[in-house]
Design an enzyme around this catalytic site. Structure first.
Site, short mmCIF file in Angstrom:
data_model
loop_
_atom_site.label_atom_id
_atom_site.label_comp_id
_atom_site.label_asym_id
_atom_site.label_seq_id
_atom_site.Cartn_x
_atom_site.Cartn_y
_atom_site.Cartn_z
N TYR A 50 21.86 -0.94 4.08
CA TYR A 50 21.58 -0.73 2.66
C TYR A 50 20.18 -0.87 2.20
CZ TYR A 50 21.98 0.07 -2.46
OH TYR A 50 21.85 0.45 -3.68
N GLY A 105 17.58 -2.40 -6.06
CA GLY A 105 18.90 -2.82 -6.34
C GLY A 105 19.42 -3.65 -5.24
N SER A 132 15.41 -3.94 -12.03
CA SER A 132 16.11 -2.96 -11.51
C SER A 132 17.30 -2.65 -12.21
CB SER A 132 16.64 -2.86 -10.08
OG SER A 132 17.69 -1.88 -9.82
N GLN A 154 13.44 -0.96 -15.09
CA GLN A 154 13.73 0.41 -14.46
C GLN A 154 15.05 0.87 -15.01
OE1 GLN A 154 16.05 0.38 -11.28
NE2 GLN A 154 15.44 2.30 -10.45
N TYR A 156 18.12 3.42 -15.15
CA TYR A 156 19.00 4.71 -14.77
C TYR A 156 19.74 5.00 -15.79
CZ TYR A 156 18.57 3.70 -9.66
OH TYR A 156 17.87 3.72 -8.35
N THR A 182 13.92 6.34 -14.11
CA THR A 182 14.12 6.90 -12.64
C THR A 182 14.74 8.26 -12.75
OG1 THR A 182 14.13 4.83 -11.76
CG2 THR A 182 15.13 6.38 -10.43
N LYS A 294 9.40 7.85 -13.37
CA LYS A 294 9.35 7.53 -11.70
C LYS A 294 10.11 8.67 -11.07
CE LYS A 294 10.63 4.10 -8.25
NZ LYS A 294 11.74 4.69 -7.69
N HIS A 318 11.79 7.81 -4.06
CA HIS A 318 12.57 6.71 -3.82
C HIS A 318 12.55 6.26 -2.31
CE1 HIS A 318 15.45 4.99 -6.41
NE2 HIS A 318 16.53 4.60 -5.36
N ARG A 321 14.98 7.70 0.50
CA ARG A 321 16.52 7.30 0.22
C ARG A 321 17.38 8.44 -0.43
NH1 ARG A 321 17.97 2.30 0.99
NH2 ARG A 321 19.55 2.12 -0.92
N ASP A 348 4.42 5.13 -5.49
CA ASP A 348 5.51 4.33 -4.81
C ASP A 348 6.30 5.05 -3.51
OD1 ASP A 348 8.19 2.42 -4.81
OD2 ASP A 348 8.75 4.33 -4.71
N SER A 349 6.62 4.39 -2.62
CA SER A 349 7.24 5.02 -1.17
C SER A 349 6.26 5.10 -0.04
CB SER A 349 7.83 6.52 -1.51
OG SER A 349 8.57 6.37 -2.68
N GLY A 350 6.35 4.01 0.69
CA GLY A 350 5.65 3.96 1.99
C GLY A 350 4.40 2.81 1.96
N ARG A 352 3.01 -0.38 2.97
CA ARG A 352 3.47 -1.34 3.66
C ARG A 352 2.38 -2.48 4.38
NH1 ARG A 352 7.57 0.79 2.97
NH2 ARG A 352 9.14 1.48 4.21
#
Length: 420
Positions: A50, A105, A132, A154, A156, A182, A294, A318, A321, A348-350, A352
């Site tokens: 997950y 989440g 979240s 955030q 939903y 989001t 977002k 996201h 995902r 956001d996203s990637g 590291r």
């Protein structure tokens, strides 16, 4: 001569090396790949799937990382300083660094203390935390652990507007600095890792803390929902799921029946695929908090967001995902920044590493959101693991600035990159 400190990068680096003289290793691996491998060995297969999984064949996840590989930094020599200024201005705040912790989440998949451990770590490091909607700990409990440390919420937007409005009111009462709407999860993406295991944590009552603690959502639990078309067979796994639901219910003062109703209502109402721009305008009427959108990847969406009077954008897919084969978030960033004008754009996203932070800022992001790495740190060492991940990313970012010859995070720009 003024005694100038070494900066967080060199201080962190020195501390690790000195402790290594005594045979002490960091609590969590520093290398991103080793960090992920460590979490894999620590967690159950469903929990790791997950947290780590993506949509389809996970090409978007790969594209996010590959985009950072293509962007190259260009250092300038004889222009550095002993100490760098990492601060940025965002939402009327001067933040000490450009790092925020992204909303993730079901953090109980990583550690029993879940969002509470992350909130404490974020506050200790002076990093804002984005709560979240699918949290494992209610936002109010996290606020009590954070003191005055900045937080965002955030949102939903599900099919029950009154629950959505209740979440907004609670975020306001919790001192959230902004609502992060989001837009990239109006439907749940096709995620083979979870599907192959037949595992959706929400059906076990996990990741529902904001809902189970919400007065409007709880008031709906007596309402009848349609019976699911597919009834699961009564197996040992189903019995274990019932035990888990019962334990979760006790924590929120709900019976097993109410917990089953809560899981059913959540899965029936939490996504809204017909969400539209007029809803963004409605959200503006509901709250005086700044609104960040977002999931913005297209310049035309950025321009419409400006017309709608939002306060900021977050370029995100996201974390790969949602759509398999989607554009890499970093590839979309420059176009969104250009279309947004004076509107602050976050990324956001990637992310590291600290050098990833520098690349995103050089491409126009005002700040970045860190996601999976802190969840892996949480899995390995709880709150301390999250703190170490934050420290490592910021230490590398500080050293990257110094080696680039950049005095302040705010000074990063296209001139520090190899032109395409």
């Amino acid at each position: 001569m003024t005694n100038i400190g070494p900066g967080p990068g060199r201080a962190r680096q020195t501390r690790v090396y000195v402790r290594g003289l005594g045979g002490e290793r960091p609590r969590v691996p520093v290398a991103p790949q080793a960090l992920e491998r460590g979490a894999r060995t620590k967690l159950s297969a469903p929990d790791f799937a997950y947290l780590a999984g993506g949509a389809g064949s996970e090409r978007t996840m790969g594209a996010n990382l590959a985009a950072f590989e293509r962007v190259r930094l260009v250092p300038r020599v004889l222009s550095g300083t002993r100490e760098r200024d990492l601060s940025v201005d965002l939402l009327g705040l001067r933040l000490p660094t450009p790092l925020l912790l992204a909303p993730i989440g079901v953090l109980e998949c990583a550690h029993p203390q879940a969002d509470l451990a992350v909130a404490r770590a974020a506050a200790a490091q002076g990093v804002p935390f984005v709560f979240s909607s699918q949290a494992s700990v209610p936002m109010e409990a996290c606020v009590r652990a954070m003191g005055d440390s900045p937080r965002l919420f955030q949102l939903y937007w599900g099919t029950d507007d009154e629950v959505t409005r209740s979440f907004v009111r609670r975020a306001e009462a919790c001192g959230a600095r902004a609502i992060v709407l989001t837009l990239d999860t109006t439907l749940l993406g096709w995620r083979p890792r979870d599907l192959d295991l037949g595992h959706l944590p929400f059906l076990h009552g996990r990741g529902l803390a904001q809902y189970l603690s919400d007065p409007v959502f709880r008031s709906r639990l007596s309402e009848t929902l349609p019976t699911p078309a597919v009834q699961p067979p009564r197996t040992p796994a189903l019995i274990r799921a019932g035990v888990e639901l019962a334990a979760k219910g006790r924590a929120f003062g709900l019976s097993v029946g109410q917990m089953r109703a809560a899981a059913a209502r959540f899965t029936a109402t939490y996504t809204r695929p017909d969400l539209g721009w007029d809803d963004v305008s409605r959200l503006r009427e509901w709250t005086g908090l700044p609104i960040l959108l977002k999931g913005i990847l297209h310049p035309d969406d950025a321009r419409e967001a400006v017309r709608r009077g939002v306060d900021g954008l977050i370029v995100s897919n996201h974390g790969g995902r949602q759509i398999d084969g989607e554009v890499a978030a970093l590839d979309a960033l420059p176009g969104v920044v250009a279309a947004a004008g004076d509107l602050p754009v976050l990324f956001d996203s990637g992310i590291r590493t600290g050098s990833d932070v520098a690349k995103a800022l050089a491409l126009g992001a005002r700040a970045v959101l860190l996601g999976r790495p802190y969840a892996y740190g949480l899995a390995l060492a709880g709150e301390a693991g999250v703190r170490e991940v934050i420290q490592n990313v910021l230490a590398e970012f500080d050293l990257t600035l110094g080696l680039l010859g950049v005095r302040a995070a705010r000074d990063l720009g296209p001139g520090h990159l190899v032109p395409h």
